[in-house]
Scaffold this active site. Structure first.
Site, PDB file in Angstrom:
ATOM      1  N   ASP A 156       4.024  13.940  -0.108  1.00 32.23           N
ATOM      2  CA  ASP A 156       4.030  14.533   1.221  1.00 32.23           C
ATOM      3  C   ASP A 156       4.422  15.999   1.052  1.00 32.23           C
ATOM      4  O   ASP A 156       4.950  16.390   0.002  1.00 32.23           O
ATOM      5  CB  ASP A 156       5.038  13.792   2.108  1.00 32.23           C
ATOM      6  CG  ASP A 156       5.107  14.375   3.504  1.00 32.23           C
ATOM      7  OD1 ASP A 156       4.060  14.812   4.016  1.00 32.23           O
ATOM      8  OD2 ASP A 156       6.200  14.394   4.082  1.00 32.23           O
ATOM      9  N   ASP A 175       9.412  11.732   2.305  1.00 27.93           N
ATOM     10  CA  ASP A 175      10.729  11.655   2.926  1.00 27.93           C
ATOM     11  C   ASP A 175      10.860  10.431   3.816  1.00 27.93           C
ATOM     12  O   ASP A 175      11.916  10.188   4.392  1.00 27.93           O
ATOM     13  CB  ASP A 175      11.038  12.931   3.715  1.00 27.93           C
ATOM     14  CG  ASP A 175      10.009  13.198   4.814  1.00 27.93           C
ATOM     15  OD1 ASP A 175       9.129  12.337   5.027  1.00 27.93           O
ATOM     16  OD2 ASP A 175      10.079  14.256   5.450  1.00 27.93           O
ATOM     17  N   ASP A 177       5.597   8.306   6.203  1.00 28.28           N
ATOM     18  CA  ASP A 177       4.972   7.896   4.947  1.00 28.28           C
ATOM     19  C   ASP A 177       5.253   6.440   4.608  1.00 28.28           C
ATOM     20  O   ASP A 177       4.919   5.991   3.516  1.00 28.28           O
ATOM     21  CB  ASP A 177       5.490   8.767   3.783  1.00 28.28           C
ATOM     22  CG  ASP A 177       5.471  10.242   4.109  1.00 28.28           C
ATOM     23  OD1 ASP A 177       4.450  10.694   4.629  1.00 28.28           O
ATOM     24  OD2 ASP A 177       6.472  10.924   3.853  1.00 28.28           O
TER      25      ASP A 177
END
Length: 1187
Positions: free
Chosen positions: A533, A927, A931
Site C-alpha cells: 500500500d 497498514d 487492505d
C-alpha cells in the site's frame, strides 16, 4: 449451505491424528491448490440427509459433514480385537480412521443419529475430524433457532418431523441435535434434517431501535445462553494425561518405543536407557510448551468486566460472561475499557481503537445505529461498521446523547454476538486453527522417507543373502531386519521439519514482528512478488500541507500557492474555501486532543480554528407524522481563533440579536465511501438563513459533481503538475442552499447534496517517504523480487512516489490507460495506453508492447522491444480488463503493471488473487485500514500495527516500516534452508550408518552398543540441536532457495555425499584387510545366538571413519551464505563440531596406544578391544534418538 450427495474421500489428515495431518510447515517450488472437491463413490442411504456441504464464511473454507453411527456387534468385535492385539488395532484405527469407519460404522442421517451418533467433518484441506452428536433438551419455539420460513433451494426436501423433536402444531421444539465444530455450534433443523450455523440466527422482531430498547427478560436470556453458550472465549484446557496420551500415540514415539523394546531384547540396556531418557525429556518439553501456549492463549482471549444490563425492565450489574444476545447494556455507566461482545450502538457515540481488526491504530468514530442498520443485520447478515462495536476493540471514549428537551441520555448498546461468535472469537479461532497452505515439500518428504525405506529393504536383502550363506538363524535375520529399518529410517526425521520455523518465529518476535500462523514463515522464503500500500506504508501517515490553491478573483484560474491561511481571501460567496477546510472532516475531540484521520487533522490544524463537539440535543426526523429516526441537532462546532462560546438557539434562529460572532455547526455528515472517493457535510452558519454543503474528495470525481463553469481552465494542468511530483491532492467544492431547514437537511439524499457544486480549490499535501522505504525497496529489487504498489491514490502521485523510492526505475517509461471510447461498464469500450512522459507514444492494446515511438523520441526502432517500461492502471480500467479484455492481455497486464492506482479494497484483493493465479507467491504489506482483504488473501500478509495479533494478517509488525518485509523474507529463507539442511543431515546420518552396518553385516559383525551411544550423544545431538540456530544472511540473495526435495540440486547433494562417504568406508574396510597385522574375525556359529561380533579390525576402521564423516557432513550442511550467515557465526554448531572432533581424536589416540601395545604383544589387540568401550562391548544397535 448446500446439500448434495457427492462424496469425498475420508483418507485424509486429522488435527488430532498427527501422522495423517496436513503439513503446516513447508512450501515448494509451486503452489498446490489445497481446495479439493468432495467426492464419495457411493450414493447416500435413502431417507433424511446424511451428507451436507457447509461454507464457513469467517474461515473462507468449505467443509463436508457426514453422519455415522457405530454398529453395536461390530463395535464389540473391534474392542475385542483391540484387547487381543494389546491395543495395536486401536493404534492403527487412530492413525487410519478410514479403517475404523469402514469396519465398525455405517452412514446415518443427522436427525436419526441421536444415540451413539457422530459426524465426520471433512475439510477441503485433507483433514478429517470425528465430532460427537449431542442432544439437548430445548423446550422453546423453533423460531428461536431457525428461520420461520425455509428458503427455497434446489434439491431441498421437507421432512415430517418426529414428535420427539418438534411439535408442528405449537411450533415448539422438544430437543435439539447439535454439533460443536471448532468452537462453532451447528444445529439440525427438524424440518430439513440439515445443519445450520447457530450464529446466523437473527431475532425477527429486532428490526427497529425502539423494538430492541426494552431488552430481554431472564427466561429469554436463559434460552439464548443454552443456545449460544456463555459470553466467554474459553479455550479448552486438556488434562495433562490426555495431552500425554496424544503425544505418545504419535507414530514417531510409537516407533521409538518399539525400537527401545527391540534393543532391550538384545541386551542393549545402556543405549535403550539413554534413548528412553531422551524421549521422556522430549515428551516432557513438548507437554510443557503445549501447556504454556494454551495458557497464553487462554490469558489473551479471556475478557471479564462488570456491565450494567437491562433485565425484566430493571438495570442490574452483571459480569460480562452473563451477557446474552439481545441484552441492552449501559455503556456510559459500565466503565469498560475493552468491548466485551459484538454490540450495536443504539444511542450516543463512541471512539474505539480497532487495531486488532484492521491493523490500523487510528481511532474510529461510531454513531448510533438506525433502523435500516438493524434490518440489514437481519436480512443481509452483515453489520454497518459505523454503528457496530467489535469485541476486543479498545474504547477511547464513550459518550451519551442529549434528548430533545436537553436532558442527558446514556450510551446504550444491544448485544449482537457473544463468545466465539464475536470478532475476537474469530481471531482466536484463526490462531487455533490456521488455514493450511498447499506446497509440495511435505509430500516430497514423505516420498523421500519411502525411498529410504526402500534402501533399507535393499540393504536387508543383500545382508540376508549373506546371513543365509553363513548359516545364521532366521530369528537372528529378522532381528537384524528390524534393526536395519531403525538405522535407515530415523524417527527424528519428521521432527526436523519445524526446527527452522521455531527459531525464526522467536527471532521475529524479538524484532517486533509477531506471527499467528507459523506455516507462513517458510512460505515467506518462496515469495517472488511484494505488494505494498502507499499511504501509511511506503509514505508517512501524517502528511504535511504544502499549501492551498484557491481560485483567483476571476474564478477562471488558480491563484498562487498559499502556505498561510491568513493569505486566503474570504470572498463574497456564502460557501467559502476556508469554511470548507474547517468543517469538511470527521474529527472528534477527546481530552483536548483531535482524534481522526491524520489527513483531516493536518487540514484542520492548517486553518488554526478550534473545534468543539456539540451537546445540542436530539431532533426527531418525522415521516407522515411519525418519528422514524433521531439525530443530533449539531454534531461539531468550529470557530475561528478568539470566537465566543456556541449557543444552540443562536445557531438555529438566524434572527437572534446576540448572534454577532462567527461559528459554524456541522448539521449532517456523509461519511467517506471508497467507491465514491469523497465525503461531504452540511453546515449551518450562525445568523445565517442558509445551509452550505461542502465536499472533499479525489480531484477526478469533482469534474462529475461540480458545475463545469466553476472549474478553472488550468484544472488538469495544475493537477498533473502536482501529482507528477508526488504530492497528494485533495479537491474541495461547495454550494449554498437557501432556507434549508434542519429536518430537510436530515432527509436530503446524498446524491442531492453532492450535485451542482461550485469548485473552491485544491489542498496540496506533501507525500513524504518513510526513511526506511527507499532502502527496503532497493534491497528487494536488487534481490530480483518484483515490487508492486496497490493504492487508492492518484496514479500520477503513485508514479512519483514509486520513482522516488526506486520501485520504478527513474529512466523507465510508464504507460497509462484511458478509455478512448466507452467507459468501464461498456463491453465494447476501448482502452488506449499512452506514455505519461510522451502522450504520443502508445502501446499495442492487445500485446501491451510499445508501438513505433514518435519521430522526436530518442528510442531507436530496434530497441523498442528491449525498453524498460512499466504500466500503471486504475481501478475502473482494471475492472474492465478483467471483465472484457482477452485473457492473454490480462495476463500481460498483471505481469507488467507495477502500480495499481485508485483501487478499492475489493480490487486490491482481486489484484493479489490474480497474481496468485499466475503462479506467483505474493506478499502484501499494508497498514490494515482498507487492505484487510488483500492481507488475508496474500500468501504472506504483513500488517503495520501496534497490536501484537491482528485479524488482518498472519504477520503484524509493531514498527511501521516496510523494512519488516526484508526481515520476514530473510527469516523465511533461513528457516526453509535450515529445515532442508536438518532434513538432509538426518538423512545422510542414517545412510552413513546404514553403510557402516551393511558392511559389517557382510561378515556377521556390527557396531557395538557403546559405539552407537557415542555417535548419538557426542556427535549427532550437539550438532543437530545447534544447526538450526544460524542467523539469516544480512542481504537477500537474488535467487530463491529451493523448496523441492526431489529437485536436481538437492538430490545431487544427497547422492553425491552418499557415494563419497560409502566409497571412503569401503576403501577403509578393504584397506584394513590388506594390512600385515590384520586378524580375521571368528566365524559366527549357532552357539553365538543373536549376538554379532563387534570386536574386530574392520569394526574399528569403519567406526572411526564414520565418526569423522558425521562431522564432515554436518559442516557441509551448515554452510551459511547466501541464505544464512557463515557457519562460524553460530557458536553452538562450531562448539558441537569441536566437541565431536575432539572426542574422535581421543578415540583415535586410544587406538594408537593400542597399536603400540600390539607390537610388544601380538596377542594383545583382541584383548584390548574387548575392554575398549568405544569399540563396543558386543551386540549391535541401529536406532536413532529423537532430536
Amino acid at each position: 449451505m448446500e446439500y448434495d450427495s457427492d462424496h469425498h474421500s475420508i483418507e485424509e489428515g486429522n488435527p488430532h491424528l498427527p501422522m495423517l495431518d496436513y503439513d503446516p510447515v513447508f512450501g515448494g517450488e509451486s503452489r498446490i491448490d489445497m481446495e479439493m472437491s468432495f467426492t464419495l463413490s457411493e450414493p447416500p442411504p435413502e431417507g433424511p440427509p446424511s451428507r451436507q456441504t457447509i461454507y464457513l464464511a469467517d474461515e473462507d473454507s468449505t467443509v463436508r459433514f457426514i453422519g455415522y453411527e457405530a454398529i453395536p456387534w461390530r463395535s464389540t468385535c473391534w474392542k475385542l480385537g483391540c484387547f487381543l492385539t494389546a491395543g495395536l488395532l486401536a493404534l492403527f484405527g487412530h492413525w487410519f480412521p478410514r479403517l475404523w469407519l469402514r469396519w465398525v460404522t455405517q452412514e446415518k442421517a443427522f436427525i436419526d443419529s441421536k444415540r451413539d451418533g457422530f459426524v465426520v467433518v471433512e475439510s477441503a484441506y485433507k483433514a478429517i475430524m470425528l465430532l460427537p452428536i449431542r442432544v439437548i433438551n430445548y423446550p422453546y419455539s423453533l423460531k428461536t433457532v431457525f428461520p420461520a420460513t425455509l428458503a427455497v433451494a434446489p434439491g431441498l426436501t421437507i421432512l415430517k418431523p418426529s414428535i420427539n423433536d418438534y411439535d408442528e402444531a405449537s411450533g415448539m421444539l422438544r430437543q435439539l441435535v447439535i454439533v460443536d465444530y471448532r468452537y462453532s455450534r451447528l444445529a439440525v433443523d427438524p424440518r430439513t434434517g440439515l445443519f445450520s450455523l447457530v450464529r446466523e440466527w437473527r431475532d425477527s422482531a429486532a428490526t427497529t431501535v425502539p423494538a430492541v430498547l426494552p431488552g430481554i427478560n431472564v427466561e429469554i436470556r436463559d434460552q439464548r445462553e443454552l443456545l449460544f453458550g456463555k459470553n466467554e472465549i474459553e479455550i479448552e484446557a486438556k488434562p495433562t494425561v490426555t495431552l500425554l496420551v496424544e503425544e505418545v500415540v504419535h507414530p514417531f514415539y510409537v516407533f521409538q518405543i518399539a525400537s527401545i523394546l527391540l534393543w532391550c531384547l538384545d541386551d542393549y540396556y545402556y543405549y535403550a536407557f539413554c534413548i528412553a531418557l531422551i524421549s521422556v525429556a522430549s515428551i516432557a518439553s513438548t507437554l510443557i510448551d503445549t501447556k504454556q501456549t494454551i495458557a497464553r492463549m487462554r490469558e489473551m482471549s479471556r475478557l471479564t468486566c462488570q456491565v450494567e444490563v437491562l433485565r425484566n425492565g430493571d438495570w442490574t450489574e452483571k459480569s460480562s460472561p452473563d451477557l446474552a444476545v439481545g441484552d441492552i447494556v449501559n455503556l456510559s455507566t459500565s466503565q469498560i475499557s475493552v468491548v466485551p461482545a459484538d454490540v450495536f450502538l443504539l444511542s450516543g457515540d463512541a471512539i474505539v481503537n480497532e487495531s486488532m481488526l484492521t491493523g490500523e491504530s487510528v481511532p474510529v468514530s461510531k454513531i448510533a445505529a438506525k433502523d435500516s442498520d438493524l434490518v440489514q443485520w437481519k436480512e443481509e447478515m452483515t453489520e454497518n461498521a459505523k454503528s457496530f462495536l467489535y469485541c476486543g476493540t479498545r474504547v477511547v471514549r464513550i459518550r451519551g446523547a442529549m434528548t430533545a428537551d436537553g436532558k442527558g441520555r446514556p450510551a446504550l448498546a444491544m448485544i449482537a454476538r457473544t463468545g466465539f461468535d464475536t470478532t475476537k472469537g474469530a481471531l482466536v479461532r484463526s490462531m487455533l486453527f490456521p488455514k493450511p497452505i498447499g506446497f509440495k515439500f511435505y509430500r516430497d518428504s514423505v516420498r523421500f522417507i519411502g525411498v529410504l525405506a526402500g534402501i533399507a529393504a535393499f540393504g536387508f536383502c543383500f545382508s540376508a543373502v549373506q546371513f543365509v550363506r553363513m548359516g545364521i538363524s532366521w530369528h537372528t535375520i529378522m532381528i537384524r531386519a528390524l534393526d536395519l529399518i531403525t538405522v535407515v529410517v530415523p524417527p527424528a526425521l519428521p521432527a526436523t521439519l519445524s526446527i527452522g520455523t521455531s527459531f525464526a518465529i522467536s527471532r521475529l518476535r524479538q524484532t517486533g514482528i509477531f506471527c499467528i500462523s507459523p506455516s507462513r514463515v517458510n512460505v515467506a522464503g518462496k515469495i517472488n512478488v511484494c505488494c505494498f500500500d502507499k499511504t501509511g506504508t511506503l509514505t508517512e501517515d501524517g502528511l504535511d500541507i504544502l499549501g492551498i490553491r484557491p481560485l483567483d478573483r476571476s474564478g477562471t484560474q488558480f491563484s498562487e500557492l498559499m502556505d498561510d491561511i491568513y493569505d486566503l481571501p474570504m470572498g463574497n460567496q456564502k460557501a467559502t474555501f476556508l469554511h470548507a477546510l474547517a468543517t469538511c472532516h470527521s474529527l472528534k475531540k477527546v481530552e483536548g486532543e483531535l482524534i481522526g484521520d491524520p489527513l483531516d487533522v493536518k487540514m484542520f490544524e492548517f486553518t488554526k480554528w478550534t473545534l468543539e463537539e456539540a451537546r445540542a440535543g436530539i431532533g426527531n426526523i418525522k415521516a407522515k407524522g411519525a418519528v422514524v429516526e433521531q439525530a443530533q441537532l449539531v454534531q461539531v462546532v468550529v470557530r475561528p481563533p478568539g470566537g465566543a462560546a456556541f449557543r444552540l438557539e443562536d445557531a438555529l434562529k438566524g434572527s437572534a440579536k446576540r448572534a454577532y460572532f462567527l461559528e459554524l455547526g456541522v448539521i449532517r455528515t456523509f461519511e467517506f465511501v471508497s467507491s465514491l472517493r469523497r465525503m461531504s457535510v452540511i453546515v449551518k452558519r450562525l445568523k445565517g438563513t442558509s445551509m452550505e454543503v461542502y465536499v472533499k474528495g479525489a480531484p477526478e470525481v469533482m469534474t462529475d459533481i461540480c458545475d463545469p463553469e466553476s472549474l478553472p481552465q488550468d484544472y488538469d494542468d495544475l493537477l498533473s503538475y502536482y501529482t507528477k511530483r508526488g504530492y497528494r491532492v485533495i479537491a474541495i467544492a461547495g454550494k449554498s442552499i437557501e432556507n434549508l431547514s434542519w429536518l430537510k437537511a436530515q432527509k436530503m439524499k446524498r446524491e442531492q447534496a453532492e450535485s451542482g457544486l461550485r469548485f473552491l480549490g485544491l489542498i496540496i499535501f506533501e507525500n513524504r517517504l518513510k526513511p526506511g522505504t527507499a532502502p527496503a525497496i532497493q534491497a528487494l529489487r536488487t534481490a530480483h523480487l518484483a515490487c508492486r504498489m496497490i493504492t487508492g491514490d492518484n496514479p500520477m502521485t503513485a508514479v512519483s512516489v514509486a520513482r522516488e523510492c526506486s520501485l520504478i526505475s527513474q529512466g523507465a517509461h510508464v504507460f497509462f490507460p484511458t478509455f478512448s471510447h466507452g467507459n468501464a461498464s461498456t463491453p465494447m469500450s476501448k482502452l488506449q495506453w499512452n506514455c505519461m512522459d510522451d502522450p504520443l507514444w502508445q502501446l499495442d492494446d492487445y500485446s501491451l508492447k510499445p508501438l513505433q515511438p514518435p519521430r522526436h523520441h530518442t528510442v531507436d526502432e530496434d530497441d523498442i522491444a528491449y525498453q524498460d517500461y512499466s504500466l500503471v492502471i486504475t481501478g475502473d480500467a482494471f475492472r474492465w480488463m478483467l471483465n472484457y479484455a482477452p485473457l492473454e492481455t490480462v495476463q500481460r497486464m498483471l505481469v507488467k503493471t507495477q502500480i495499481f492506482a485508485r483501487m478499492s479494497p475489493d480490487e486490491k484483493n482481486e489484484v493479489v488473487e490474480r497474481l496468485q493465479a499466475l503462479g506467483y507467491n505474493v506478499l502484501m504489506c499494508g497498514d490494515g485500514a482498507n487492505d484487510c482483504a488483500a492481507l488475508k488473501a496474500a500468501d504472506v500478509g504483513i500488517s503495520l500495527s501496534e497490536a501484537e495479533a491482528s485479524v488482518a494478517a498472519p504477520f503484524t509488525s509493531t514498527t511501521p516500516d516496510v523494512g519488516c518485509v526484508l526481515e520476514v523474507i530473510k527469516e523465511g529463507r533461513a528457516a526453509l534452508v535450515t529445515s532442508f539442511s536438518c532434513f538432509k543431515y538426518m538423512a545422510l546420518y542414517s545412510l552413513i550408518q546404514f553403510t557402516s552396518v551393511t558392511l559389517l553385516y557382510y561378515f556377521a559383525s556390527s557396531l557395538g552398543d557403546f559405539q552407537f551411544l557415542y555417535i548419538d550423544l557426542f556427535i549427532i545431538i550437539p550438532v543437530a540441536v545447534t544447526m538450526a540456530r544460524t542467523l539469516p544472511y544480512p542481504r537477500i540473495y537474488h535467487k530463491r532457495p529451493t523448496a523441492n526435495l526431489v529437485s536436481r540440486k538437492v538430490l545431487a547433494s544427497i547422492i553425491g555425499q552418499v557415494l563419497i562417504t560409502a566409497g571412503v568406508q569401503v576403501w577403509a574396510y578393504l584397506w584394513v584387510r590388506r594390512q600385515p597385522w590384520y586378524t580375521p574375525p571368528p566365524k559366527h556359529t549357532p552357539e553365538d545366538g543373536d549376538k554379532l561380533e563387534s570386536t574386530n579390525d574392520e569394526n574399528t576402521a569403519v567406526f572411526l571413519i564414520s565418526c569423522f564423516q558425521y562431522i564432515l557432513v554436518a559442516a557441509v550442511f551448515s554452510i551459511g551464505p547466501p541464505y544464512r550467515k557463515p557457519m562460524w557465526t553460530n557458536g553452538g554448531v562450531v562448539n558441537g563440531l569441536y566437541v565431536g572432533i575432539g572426542a574422535d581424536q581421543c578415540v583415535v589416540a586410544a587406538k594408537s596406544v593400542q597399536g603400540s601395545c600390539e607390537l610388544a604383544d601380538p596377542g594383545g589387540p583382541a584383548d584390548i578391544r574387548e575392554v575398549d568401550p568405544a569399540c563396543g562391548c558386543g551386540g549391535e544397535h541401529g536406532a536413532v534418538p529423537r532430536l
